[in-house]
Design an enzyme around this catalytic site. Sequence first.
Site, PDB file in Angstrom:
ATOM      1  N   ASP A  13     -40.474 -53.442  36.190  1.00 40.56           N
ATOM      2  CA  ASP A  13     -40.126 -53.161  37.643  1.00 40.56           C
ATOM      3  C   ASP A  13     -40.114 -54.364  38.479  1.00 40.56           C
ATOM      4  O   ASP A  13     -40.325 -54.492  39.545  1.00 40.56           O
ATOM      5  CB  ASP A  13     -41.180 -52.281  38.162  1.00 40.56           C
ATOM      6  CG  ASP A  13     -41.267 -51.100  37.374  1.00 40.56           C
ATOM      7  OD1 ASP A  13     -40.444 -50.355  37.003  1.00 40.56           O
ATOM      8  OD2 ASP A  13     -42.434 -50.729  37.205  1.00 40.56           O
ATOM      9  N   LYS A  16     -34.977 -55.737  37.787  1.00 43.08           N
ATOM     10  CA  LYS A  16     -34.016 -56.264  36.744  1.00 43.08           C
ATOM     11  C   LYS A  16     -32.553 -55.715  37.137  1.00 43.08           C
ATOM     12  O   LYS A  16     -31.375 -56.358  37.025  1.00 43.08           O
ATOM     13  CB  LYS A  16     -34.403 -56.032  35.330  1.00 43.08           C
ATOM     14  CG  LYS A  16     -35.584 -56.575  34.950  1.00 43.08           C
ATOM     15  CD  LYS A  16     -35.858 -56.335  33.430  1.00 43.08           C
ATOM     16  CE  LYS A  16     -36.573 -54.824  33.259  1.00 43.08           C
ATOM     17  NZ  LYS A  16     -37.907 -54.921  33.891  1.00 43.08           N
ATOM     18  N   GLY A  40     -36.176 -47.582  33.695  1.00 44.43           N
ATOM     19  CA  GLY A  40     -35.348 -46.749  34.943  1.00 44.43           C
ATOM     20  C   GLY A  40     -34.732 -47.890  35.693  1.00 44.43           C
ATOM     21  O   GLY A  40     -35.450 -48.729  36.066  1.00 44.43           O
ATOM     22  N   HIS A  41     -33.307 -47.966  35.579  1.00 44.97           N
ATOM     23  CA  HIS A  41     -32.585 -49.001  36.350  1.00 44.97           C
ATOM     24  C   HIS A  41     -31.628 -48.208  37.438  1.00 44.97           C
ATOM     25  O   HIS A  41     -31.116 -47.381  37.044  1.00 44.97           O
ATOM     26  CB  HIS A  41     -31.801 -49.781  35.438  1.00 44.97           C
ATOM     27  CG  HIS A  41     -32.636 -50.695  34.502  1.00 44.97           C
ATOM     28  ND1 HIS A  41     -31.908 -51.377  33.433  1.00 44.97           N
ATOM     29  CD2 HIS A  41     -33.989 -51.005  34.483  1.00 44.97           C
ATOM     30  CE1 HIS A  41     -32.997 -52.061  32.953  1.00 44.97           C
ATOM     31  NE2 HIS A  41     -34.012 -51.915  33.469  1.00 44.97           N
ATOM     32  N   GLN A 225     -38.589 -52.937  30.575  1.00 42.71           N
ATOM     33  CA  GLN A 225     -40.139 -52.993  30.925  1.00 42.71           C
ATOM     34  C   GLN A 225     -40.202 -54.783  31.286  1.00 42.71           C
ATOM     35  O   GLN A 225     -39.417 -55.292  31.816  1.00 42.71           O
ATOM     36  CB  GLN A 225     -40.816 -52.767  29.607  1.00 42.71           C
ATOM     37  CG  GLN A 225     -40.999 -51.228  29.094  1.00 42.71           C
ATOM     38  CD  GLN A 225     -39.697 -50.693  28.346  1.00 42.71           C
ATOM     39  OE1 GLN A 225     -39.341 -51.284  27.647  1.00 42.71           O
ATOM     40  NE2 GLN A 225     -39.087 -49.713  28.876  1.00 42.71           N
TER      41      GLN A 225
HETATM   42  P1  IMP Z   1     -44.564 -46.076  26.932  1.00 46.77           P
HETATM   43  O1  IMP Z   1     -43.602 -47.126  26.971  1.00 46.77           O
HETATM   44  O2  IMP Z   1     -44.129 -44.516  27.885  1.00 46.77           O
HETATM   45  O3  IMP Z   1     -45.060 -45.763  26.025  1.00 46.77           O
HETATM   46  O4  IMP Z   1     -45.685 -46.366  28.171  1.00 46.77           O
HETATM   47  C1  IMP Z   1     -46.387 -47.586  27.854  1.00 46.77           C
HETATM   48  C2  IMP Z   1     -46.788 -48.303  29.108  1.00 46.77           C
HETATM   49  O5  IMP Z   1     -45.763 -48.923  29.450  1.00 46.77           O
HETATM   50  C3  IMP Z   1     -47.582 -47.659  30.314  1.00 46.77           C
HETATM   51  O6  IMP Z   1     -48.288 -48.247  31.047  1.00 46.77           O
HETATM   52  C4  IMP Z   1     -45.846 -47.536  31.016  1.00 46.77           C
HETATM   53  O7  IMP Z   1     -46.555 -47.129  32.393  1.00 46.77           O
HETATM   54  C5  IMP Z   1     -45.409 -48.781  30.901  1.00 46.77           C
HETATM   55  N1  IMP Z   1     -44.015 -48.694  30.928  1.00 46.77           N
HETATM   56  C6  IMP Z   1     -43.088 -48.174  30.028  1.00 46.77           C
HETATM   57  N2  IMP Z   1     -41.719 -48.441  30.541  1.00 46.77           N
HETATM   58  C7  IMP Z   1     -41.828 -48.964  31.768  1.00 46.77           C
HETATM   59  C8  IMP Z   1     -41.047 -49.351  32.804  1.00 46.77           C
HETATM   60  O8  IMP Z   1     -39.887 -49.285  32.697  1.00 46.77           O
HETATM   61  N3  IMP Z   1     -41.525 -50.138  33.751  1.00 46.77           N
HETATM   62  C9  IMP Z   1     -42.873 -50.162  34.083  1.00 46.77           C
HETATM   63  N4  IMP Z   1     -43.606 -49.797  33.352  1.00 46.77           N
HETATM   64  C10 IMP Z   1     -43.185 -49.122  32.038  1.00 46.77           C
END
Ligand code: IMP
Length: 431
Positions: A13, A16, A40-41, A225
């Site tokens: 977040d 990007k 999420g973009h 991420q």
């Molecule tokens: P997962 O990727 O759904 O397994 O989540 C694992 C961790 O990564 C959690 O803390 C989510 O909140 C975080 N996370 C996953 N995708 C994103 C993203 O696009 N932005 C910020 N945090 C993310």
Amino acid sequence: MANVVVVGAQWGDEGKGKIVDWLSERADVICRFQGGHNAGHTLVIDGKVYKLHALPSGVVRGGKLSVIGNGVVLDPWHLMKEIATIRAQGVEITPETLMIAENTPLILPIHGELDRAREEAASKGTKIGTTGRGIGPAYEDKVGRRSVRVADLADRATLEARVDRALQHHDPLRKGLGFEPVDRDALLAQLIEIADHILPFAAPVWKVLNEKRKAGKRILFEGAQGALLDIDFGTYPFVTSSNVIAGQAATGVGLGPGAIDYVLGIVKAYTTRVGEGPFPTELEDEDGQRLGERGHEFGTTTGRKRRCGWFDACLVRQTCATSGVNGISLTKLDVLDGFETLKICVGYELDGQRYDYLPTAAEEQARCTPIYEEMPGWSDSTEGARSWVDLPAEAIKYVRRIEELIECPVALLSTSPEREDTILVTDPFAD
Ligand code: IMP
């Protein structure tokens, strides 16, 4: 530079979307190389808002090739819905503009179910706060050599064998969680139905990209991420299940490491995190609330409120090192407008010892106390600044101090969500 990797240098977040969109205009190929639809973009182009999760940002721009690489885990049902939404906004998506690596593992409905069931059952301290999209279980199956991959959709007998292999593992696991066994025939029918929609986009991506590279095409690698969520170098176990750092760009599509010419780290001028896990500079006071409100810090994928805190130079120096960042794009500086004093974390204290990096064990990370340096804030607005002369002197000092502490120069400074509101120091694509 021919090929640029964009990587989030904090917990995701970082903003990007805007930078990737700006760079994608000048790229020929835009690749996703890790993660899935947990990302999420949001892109704003000519006043139109596009929300992307699994699709590379390049799809909304004509004349580009967008690629979903093998490093991604793909939910084919989600992808087709996302494609339908974006098509309904007037964007053309065809097998000429979108390619999916044949060796990409699929996220099946059982993965999402398992992800959510584990999170619900987790006690305090073991909850990860995942997005519930099945990302972790799908990567587990990849490493466990029991994934159904895109190429398996092309042949009925292979598909049945792959599904049976996956269910050999999942049915006993489900029984332990009190779930019914998987309805094999229903799952097969779902896969056979979606295969017709996915297979036209399937391609040997490694081959196509190596050819593009030889032809001198510009490739943009779009990270999702952030490096602190990396499965190896993040705040384990409170991480995502893929490698997020820049080295993954090569293995996530099938190019050699020499294909990466420039790594751009995206860095927010303060820190945020969604989900559980250590966050040394987290602010649970008025300042934290103010950062969240001014920065609109709510998750794009889950809508969850993001945790907010001061800039952590120690962590960003670490992620710049593990990703080999050449320059950073500093975002959301304007959110700091009006703070009387700003704090920057320059190290940690733990058990009477000073650290210039975040210790590896989760238990130690949770007990680290940040060591702060204070800087005067600024009262004038930096929002929309397009050149250094538009910035208050204190804001420039803050940026310069960040560069010193993270040992990496600022290549771009973003001062609002609008693409023109950017100060360009170094163009990552420049020769
Ligand atoms: P997962 O990727 O759904 O397994 O989540 C694992 C961790 O990564 C959690 O803390 C989510 O909140 C975080 N996370 C996953 N995708 C994103 C993203 O696009 N932005 C910020 N945090 C993310």
